[in-house]
Design a protein around this motif. Structure first.
Motif, PDB file in Angstrom:
ATOM      1  N   LEU A   1       0.842  -1.209   0.000  1.00 54.08           N
ATOM      2  CA  LEU A   1       0.000   0.000   0.000  1.00 54.08           C
ATOM      3  C   LEU A   1       0.878   1.260   0.000  1.00 54.08           C
TER       4      LEU A   1
ATOM      5  N   ILE B   1       2.269   1.686  -3.445  1.00 53.22           N
ATOM      6  CA  ILE B   1       1.193   2.147  -4.325  1.00 53.22           C
ATOM      7  C   ILE B   1       0.986   3.650  -4.164  1.00 53.22           C
TER       8      ILE B   1
ATOM      9  N   PHE C   1      -1.333   7.849 -11.205  1.00 55.23           N
ATOM     10  CA  PHE C   1      -2.138   6.627 -11.338  1.00 55.23           C
ATOM     11  C   PHE C   1      -3.290   6.642 -10.347  1.00 55.23           C
TER      12      PHE C   1
ATOM     13  N   PRO D   1      -5.463   4.175  -7.723  1.00 54.83           N
ATOM     14  CA  PRO D   1      -4.932   3.120  -6.854  1.00 54.83           C
ATOM     15  C   PRO D   1      -4.818   1.759  -7.544  1.00 54.83           C
ATOM     16  N   THR D   2      -5.821   1.397  -8.342  1.00 52.98           N
ATOM     17  CA  THR D   2      -5.778   0.073  -8.974  1.00 52.98           C
ATOM     18  C   THR D   2      -4.668   0.008 -10.016  1.00 52.98           C
ATOM     19  N   GLU D   3      -4.512   1.083 -10.764  1.00 55.13           N
ATOM     20  CA  GLU D   3      -3.446   1.146 -11.763  1.00 55.13           C
ATOM     21  C   GLU D   3      -2.071   1.083 -11.067  1.00 55.13           C
TER      22      GLU D   3
ATOM     23  N   TYR E   1      -1.433  -0.296  -8.228  1.00 61.66           N
ATOM     24  CA  TYR E   1      -1.329  -1.685  -7.719  1.00 61.66           C
ATOM     25  C   TYR E   1      -0.832  -2.600  -8.839  1.00 61.66           C
ATOM     26  N   MET E   2      -1.415  -2.453 -10.022  1.00 57.61           N
ATOM     27  CA  MET E   2      -0.959  -3.261 -11.162  1.00 57.61           C
ATOM     28  C   MET E   2       0.496  -2.947 -11.502  1.00 57.61           C
ATOM     29  N   PHE E   3       0.847  -1.669 -11.477  1.00 56.90           N
ATOM     30  CA  PHE E   3       2.218  -1.267 -11.789  1.00 56.90           C
ATOM     31  C   PHE E   3       3.186  -1.880 -10.776  1.00 56.90           C
TER      32      PHE E   3
END
Lengths: 314, 314
Positions: free
Chosen positions: B262, B265, B274, B276-278, B280-282
């Motif tokens: 977290l 992120i 970004f 948060p989800t992007e 996280y993917m990164f």
């Protein structure tokens, strides 16, 4: 010896079982090119292709490949010479019910990010290949690894979603070109299969995937007679240019750490004549624990041992 | 500016509390040499000196050192310039009730192994210093790190046996010369303290210790105004020449991984815009999770972020 190609179109498995039927049989020492499709079987081509739930079949592993003469008690060595990208894009996804931050506020699932393969816009003269994947306007160096690789297990069966002592969905960045992965042989012919490659992946594979992509993998397979192995392998072992890495998968990270550490202690104790406690203390000083993945849903941990302190079991 | 020496003989703490009294006050930018004793307060000098149970007082942290002007919301930067061994031996111990393999058959506790400091018998011309510690007839390169380092916490108190958001017993190999560790400032003056150094330690610190040793530590302390910080720090952050590493401690490794991820992120999302989800993917593609220690008994995990993908929050 000419190189044999084995394609996922000839056969791929979604479960490692004790009684696998081979799609090819090769001799020890065989040089193979293994063609793999991406872990999601091509279902994701754009950011609009969402994966609503973990598919029943995922991580297709090309194979099984029988290695003639491999018998229970032997070790199968898979020398990874090259992992080449075989399509023009990878994909990262979140899936409801999956991933380290599954259920966290702010984290959306399903989401998809397609990562096109491109040439590095700022190539570095020191690097031979300058391929990148694009994540929006960010470029990430291509550094492929094989996510799922394993052999027929001893007694239980495991889908290609999970890792265990036979390998499987190890999602370990060290399973990459230049390294060798060793498996205990549990069944005649070993029954090697692999797939689920990534163009890039972080240790941990937090969101549940790397950049999933089809690849062509060059390997040489060898069989090491059980009598020539100093320490019996219970689980996979990876050799890098600088280190031996024990690889253990379990329900909790603590348990995986214990298994990986016990395997490292075995290597130290056998090679150096240490007692178990002395080997445990030694393991607390050199190399150490590393995270492979925390999501599969069994997790995978490595215990790295520098070669300066261990010649290895072969 | 001359270098100020602060010795454990002037004061050391066994508990990080919100209301620490400083033994020294320094200005931001001060260059300090901090003298620390070993984590077991000199109780172990030979292999016959056994530690029957975890001492009530362990990991003496020299300090607290008040940094004038540091206020809650600021960040304290501790640039580590050198960690020098200050005695002729380290020691590795097992203690009943402690360590990754505590209670395992074959693992004995208490046991002690003293590791004398020596010159490398096969020095490498590429390495400036060739000090080693001896583990029996094995030589291990000296690579010192600081085990316990932290500031006064926000509200709860923590003994120097455990790590938490204030730092404390992080047992993280990256807390070493050439790197900088950043702490959120929770109390006026920050109240820095450190000790519990190792001559060498494996990631994981499996048996419960590295090679515990007294050291002299050169640091420069700086205060970063909270207004100049792009991402508010909730926990320590380490800067190495190549990476930023978020550092999180928790009861389980899974929870520590979540917190470290977290924090990573947050860094990605803030710097790159970004969601948060992007982010996280990164984070699932670059750098990744690393293990600091699995024994303290709260565990500590890092999420490494290559500087090629993040300029950091300062």
């Amino acid at each position: 010896m000419s190189r044999t190609t084995v394609s996922h179109e000839e056969g791929a498995i979604y479960e490692f079982t004790p009684t696998l039927d081979p799609i090819a049989t090769v001799e020890p020492g065989a040089e193979l090119t293994i063609e793999t499709r991406d872990s999601l079987d091509g279902a994701v081509q754009t950011d609009d292709d969402l994966i609503e739930s973990v598919p029943e079949e995922v991580n297709a592993a090309t194979g099984p490949i029988e290695v003639a003469g491999a018998e229970p008690g032997d070790v199968l060595a898979v020398e990874i010479e090259d992992v080449r990208l075989a399509e023009d894009r990878g994909r990262v996804v979140t899936i409801d019910g999956f991933g380290l931050l599954d259920g966290h506020e702010d984290i959306e699932a399903p989401r998809t990010k397609v990562t096109p393969v491109a040439e590095d816009s700022t190539p570095d003269a020191d690097v031979v290949t300058d391929a990148v994947i694009e994540f929006g306007d960010h470029e990430i160096a291509v550094d492929p690894c094989i996510g799922t690789i394993g052999v027929a297990p001893a007694s239980d069966s495991y889908t290609t979603l999970v890792p265990h002592d036979h390998g499987g969905n190890l999602d370990t960045t060290d399973v990459s070109a230049g390294n060798t992965i060793y498996f205990p042989v549990f069944q005649n012919g070993a029954m090697l299969a692999m797939g689920d490659s990534k163009a890039a992946m972080a240790d941990g594979e937090m969101c549940g995937t790397g950049a999933e992509i089809a690849t062509d993998i060059d390997v040489t397979v060898r069989v090491i007679d059980g009598d020539d192995v100093a320490v019996e392998l219970d689980r996979p072992l990876i050799e890098t240019p600088d280190a031996w890495k024990t690889v253990a998968s379990a329900e909790s990270m603590e348990e995986a750490c214990e298994l990986a550490n016990l395997d490292a202690i075995d290597l130290f104790a056998t090679e150096h004549g240490f007692g178990p406690t002395e080997a445990y203390m030694f393991s607390s000083l050199v190399g150490g624990l590393e995270i492979s993945q925390v999501v599969d849903p069994l997790v995978t941990v490595r215990n790295a041992i520098p070669k300066t302190h261990c010649d290895g079991p072969f």
